[in-house]
Design a protein around this motif. Structure first.
Motif, short mmCIF file in Angstrom:
data_model
loop_
_atom_site.label_atom_id
_atom_site.label_comp_id
_atom_site.label_asym_id
_atom_site.label_seq_id
_atom_site.Cartn_x
_atom_site.Cartn_y
_atom_site.Cartn_z
N LEU A 90 0.84 -1.20 0.00
CA LEU A 90 0.00 0.00 0.00
C LEU A 90 0.88 1.25 0.00
O LEU A 90 2.05 1.20 0.38
N LEU A 127 -5.53 3.58 -6.74
CA LEU A 127 -5.43 2.22 -6.21
C LEU A 127 -5.84 1.19 -7.26
O LEU A 127 -5.22 0.12 -7.37
N ARG A 181 -8.32 8.68 -5.01
CA ARG A 181 -7.62 7.56 -4.37
C ARG A 181 -8.07 6.24 -4.97
O ARG A 181 -7.26 5.35 -5.21
N ARG A 182 -9.37 6.08 -5.22
CA ARG A 182 -9.88 4.85 -5.83
C ARG A 182 -9.21 4.62 -7.19
O ARG A 182 -8.77 3.53 -7.51
N TYR A 202 -7.42 2.85 2.52
CA TYR A 202 -7.14 2.27 1.21
C TYR A 202 -8.16 1.23 0.77
O TYR A 202 -7.89 0.44 -0.13
N CYS A 203 -9.33 1.25 1.38
CA CYS A 203 -10.36 0.29 0.98
C CYS A 203 -11.75 0.82 1.30
O CYS A 203 -11.92 1.69 2.16
#
Length: 146
Positions: free
Chosen positions: A40, A131, A127-128, A81-82
């Motif tokens: 990550l 990632l 961010r999505r 992060y999710c």
């Protein structure tokens, strides 16, 4: 003839592998594409990062024993992060040790079950996107046959 009961114990690494495999199979059954050992941006490593059919991202943190959970309190660092966060544990894991907020998966080497759904906390769009691109590149690079 007397029956003999043999107790088989497995090591912590074997438990981790078994729970990871079962949780990964469960996530596949739920429509997610799981990838193991994903780094990550904050330097942490997700045991499983899973991309859902609508672009949602789930992280599954595998805990092989009570000691593993009690000595490793970094799970909050995965949340940015999710969209969904789960713990995955073996059937014999003392589940009362785990916090009630995250989702909970119980798994073995053959599959698993969601005992508690993970709350949905949507990622910010930028961010999505970052990632998802990193996830796709990692999955593609791992499957490259050159």
């Amino acid at each position: 003839m007397e029956a003999v009961l043999t107790l088989v114990t497995i090591s912590r690494p074997e438990t981790t592998l078994s729970v990871t495999r079962g949780a990964g199979r469960l996530m596949l059954d739920l429509g997610y594409a799981p990838v193991a050992e994903v780094g990550l941006p904050n330097g942490r490593r997700a045991d499983l990062m899973c991309l859902g059919p609508r672009g949602e991202i789930a992280i599954v943190e595998v805990k092989s024993s009570a000691e593993d959970y009690l000595t490793d309190r970094k799970w909050g660092e995965y949340l940015p992060y999710c969209d969904r966060f789960f713990f995955a544990v073996a059937p014999h894991f003392p589940r009362d040790l785990l916090p009630e907020e995250p989702g909970l998966i119980v798994a073995d080497g053959f599959g698993g079950a969601v005992l508690r759904e993970a709350p949905h906390t949507p990622l910010v769009g930028a961010r999505r996107k970052a990632l998802t691109i990193a996830f796709g590149r990692l999955a593609a690079m791992r499957s490259a046959m050159f």
